[in-house]
Design a protein around this motif. Structure first.
Motif, mmCIF file in Angstrom:
data_model
loop_
_atom_site.group_PDB
_atom_site.id
_atom_site.type_symbol
_atom_site.label_atom_id
_atom_site.label_comp_id
_atom_site.label_asym_id
_atom_site.label_seq_id
_atom_site.Cartn_x
_atom_site.Cartn_y
_atom_site.Cartn_z
ATOM 1 N N LEU A 6 0.831 -1.200 0.000
ATOM 2 C CA LEU A 6 0.000 0.000 0.000
ATOM 3 C C LEU A 6 0.870 1.256 0.000
ATOM 4 O O LEU A 6 0.618 2.198 -0.755
ATOM 5 C CB LEU A 6 -0.927 -0.008 1.212
ATOM 6 C CG LEU A 6 -1.966 1.097 1.301
ATOM 7 C CD1 LEU A 6 -2.876 1.081 0.087
ATOM 8 C CD2 LEU A 6 -2.774 0.933 2.574
ATOM 9 N N LEU A 7 1.910 1.248 0.812
ATOM 10 C CA LEU A 7 2.826 2.387 0.863
ATOM 11 C C LEU A 7 3.519 2.579 -0.485
ATOM 12 O O LEU A 7 3.652 3.701 -0.973
ATOM 13 C CB LEU A 7 3.856 2.192 1.979
ATOM 14 C CG LEU A 7 4.812 3.353 2.212
ATOM 15 C CD1 LEU A 7 4.046 4.591 2.663
ATOM 16 C CD2 LEU A 7 5.848 2.962 3.257
ATOM 17 N N ALA A 8 3.935 1.482 -1.103
ATOM 18 C CA ALA A 8 4.604 1.558 -2.411
ATOM 19 C C ALA A 8 3.644 2.130 -3.467
ATOM 20 O O ALA A 8 4.048 2.928 -4.319
ATOM 21 C CB ALA A 8 5.098 0.187 -2.833
ATOM 22 N N GLU A 12 4.099 5.584 -5.515
ATOM 23 C CA GLU A 12 4.064 5.624 -6.980
ATOM 24 C C GLU A 12 3.195 6.780 -7.478
ATOM 25 O O GLU A 12 3.575 7.507 -8.389
ATOM 26 C CB GLU A 12 3.532 4.299 -7.522
ATOM 27 C CG GLU A 12 3.381 4.286 -9.029
ATOM 28 C CD GLU A 12 2.660 3.070 -9.570
ATOM 29 O OE1 GLU A 12 2.772 2.842 -10.780
ATOM 30 O OE2 GLU A 12 1.975 2.368 -8.796
ATOM 31 N N VAL A 13 2.029 6.962 -6.854
ATOM 32 C CA VAL A 13 1.122 8.035 -7.253
ATOM 33 C C VAL A 13 1.759 9.397 -6.992
ATOM 34 O O VAL A 13 1.734 10.289 -7.844
ATOM 35 C CB VAL A 13 -0.229 7.913 -6.501
ATOM 36 C CG1 VAL A 13 -1.099 9.116 -6.751
ATOM 37 C CG2 VAL A 13 -0.939 6.656 -6.919
ATOM 38 N N TYR A 14 2.348 9.567 -5.817
ATOM 39 C CA TYR A 14 2.989 10.832 -5.453
ATOM 40 C C TYR A 14 4.108 11.161 -6.441
ATOM 41 O O TYR A 14 4.182 12.273 -6.966
ATOM 42 C CB TYR A 14 3.545 10.735 -4.028
ATOM 43 C CG TYR A 14 4.149 12.017 -3.514
ATOM 44 C CD1 TYR A 14 3.364 12.960 -2.860
ATOM 45 C CD2 TYR A 14 5.509 12.290 -3.670
ATOM 46 C CE1 TYR A 14 3.915 14.135 -2.375
ATOM 47 C CE2 TYR A 14 6.058 13.461 -3.190
ATOM 48 C CZ TYR A 14 5.258 14.375 -2.548
ATOM 49 O OH TYR A 14 5.812 15.546 -2.074
ATOM 50 N N MET A 15 4.965 10.176 -6.697
ATOM 51 C CA MET A 15 6.103 10.408 -7.600
ATOM 52 C C MET A 15 5.628 10.659 -9.034
ATOM 53 O O MET A 15 6.186 11.505 -9.727
ATOM 54 C CB MET A 15 7.057 9.207 -7.558
ATOM 55 C CG MET A 15 7.721 8.996 -6.216
ATOM 56 S SD MET A 15 8.778 10.362 -5.731
ATOM 57 C CE MET A 15 10.050 10.230 -6.953
ATOM 58 N N TYR A 16 4.617 9.936 -9.477
ATOM 59 C CA TYR A 16 4.117 10.121 -10.837
ATOM 60 C C TYR A 16 3.615 11.547 -11.016
ATOM 61 O O TYR A 16 3.945 12.209 -12.005
ATOM 62 C CB TYR A 16 3.004 9.115 -11.142
ATOM 63 C CG TYR A 16 2.657 9.056 -12.610
ATOM 64 C CD1 TYR A 16 3.270 8.125 -13.438
ATOM 65 C CD2 TYR A 16 1.737 9.923 -13.183
ATOM 66 C CE1 TYR A 16 2.974 8.067 -14.785
ATOM 67 C CE2 TYR A 16 1.433 9.878 -14.523
ATOM 68 C CZ TYR A 16 2.058 8.945 -15.333
ATOM 69 O OH TYR A 16 1.770 8.895 -16.668
ATOM 70 N N ALA A 30 -2.853 6.143 -15.085
ATOM 71 C CA ALA A 30 -1.523 5.547 -15.201
ATOM 72 C C ALA A 30 -1.195 4.611 -14.045
ATOM 73 O O ALA A 30 -0.463 3.636 -14.221
ATOM 74 C CB ALA A 30 -0.473 6.648 -15.291
ATOM 75 N N CYS A 31 -1.739 4.899 -12.866
ATOM 76 C CA CYS A 31 -1.373 4.133 -11.670
ATOM 77 C C CYS A 31 -2.454 3.143 -11.224
ATOM 78 O O CYS A 31 -2.313 2.509 -10.176
ATOM 79 C CB CYS A 31 -1.037 5.087 -10.531
ATOM 80 S SG CYS A 31 0.394 6.131 -10.873
ATOM 81 N N GLY A 32 -3.526 3.031 -11.981
ATOM 82 C CA GLY A 32 -4.531 2.028 -11.689
ATOM 83 C C GLY A 32 -5.563 2.412 -10.641
ATOM 84 O O GLY A 32 -6.149 1.538 -10.003
ATOM 85 N N TYR A 33 -5.821 3.683 -10.463
ATOM 86 C CA TYR A 33 -6.870 4.131 -9.549
ATOM 87 C C TYR A 33 -8.141 4.399 -10.347
ATOM 88 O O TYR A 33 -8.078 4.753 -11.515
ATOM 89 C CB TYR A 33 -6.441 5.398 -8.806
ATOM 90 C CG TYR A 33 -5.506 5.113 -7.658
ATOM 91 C CD1 TYR A 33 -5.980 5.017 -6.361
ATOM 92 C CD2 TYR A 33 -4.151 4.907 -7.881
ATOM 93 C CE1 TYR A 33 -5.120 4.742 -5.305
ATOM 94 C CE2 TYR A 33 -3.294 4.616 -6.838
ATOM 95 C CZ TYR A 33 -3.787 4.532 -5.550
ATOM 96 O OH TYR A 33 -2.936 4.238 -4.520
ATOM 97 N N GLY A 34 -9.283 4.262 -9.695
ATOM 98 C CA GLY A 34 -10.556 4.450 -10.371
ATOM 99 C C GLY A 34 -10.892 5.901 -10.649
ATOM 100 O O GLY A 34 -11.545 6.216 -11.632
ATOM 101 N N ALA A 39 -6.637 8.840 -6.387
ATOM 102 C CA ALA A 39 -5.191 8.980 -6.559
ATOM 103 C C ALA A 39 -4.665 10.145 -5.731
ATOM 104 O O ALA A 39 -3.608 10.047 -5.098
ATOM 105 C CB ALA A 39 -4.860 9.190 -8.038
ATOM 106 N N GLN A 40 -5.407 11.246 -5.713
ATOM 107 C CA GLN A 40 -4.995 12.413 -4.942
ATOM 108 C C GLN A 40 -4.945 12.088 -3.449
ATOM 109 O O GLN A 40 -4.009 12.472 -2.748
ATOM 110 C CB GLN A 40 -5.954 13.568 -5.201
ATOM 111 C CG GLN A 40 -5.557 14.850 -4.517
ATOM 112 C CD GLN A 40 -6.536 15.981 -4.816
ATOM 113 O OE1 GLN A 40 -7.676 15.746 -5.225
ATOM 114 N NE2 GLN A 40 -6.090 17.196 -4.612
#
Length: 108
Positions: A6-8, A12-16, A30-34, A39-40
């Motif tokens: 979950l942390l990873a 990933e979202v933060y870095m993207y 891009a990160c697989g969120y609905g 994502a935010q």
């Protein structure tokens, strides 16, 4: 999902978002969120638990490259992200760092 996973995913979202400087909807895709909101929220949770800036402020390309390097991305990976050669992205990050009084080279 394990806490490490979950942390990873949140990282990933933060870095993207930080590196690509695009909308939350595009980050979610891009990160697989609905949703962009999901994502935010994941990025916010990562930032607050990791002591990172939140909300993410608008950043120049040089700043994004510099902070990507600090967060462990290699120059080669950054050059692929920005579709530029390594010398160009290093120069861009160097100019940003020197104008802002940041340490050079960035330590990961």
């Amino acid at each position: 999902m394990a806490m490490d996973g979950l942390l990873a995913r949140r990282k990933e979202v933060y870095m993207y978002r930080m590196l690509h400087r695009c909308s939350w909807v595009k980050v979610a895709e891009a990160c697989g969120y609905g949703t962009g909101r999901g994502a935010q929220e994941a990025a916010r949770m990562y930032a607050t638990t990791s002591g990172l800036p939140w909300p993410l402020v608008g950043m120049t390309k040089g700043g994004s490259i510099y902070y990507g390097r600090i967060h462990g991305l290699s120059w080669a990976k950054l050059s692929r992200i920005y579709d530029s050669d390594i010398n160009s992205i290093q120069g861009c990050a160097y100019k940003w760092a020197s104008r802002g009084g940041k340490a050079w080279p960035p330590k990961s």
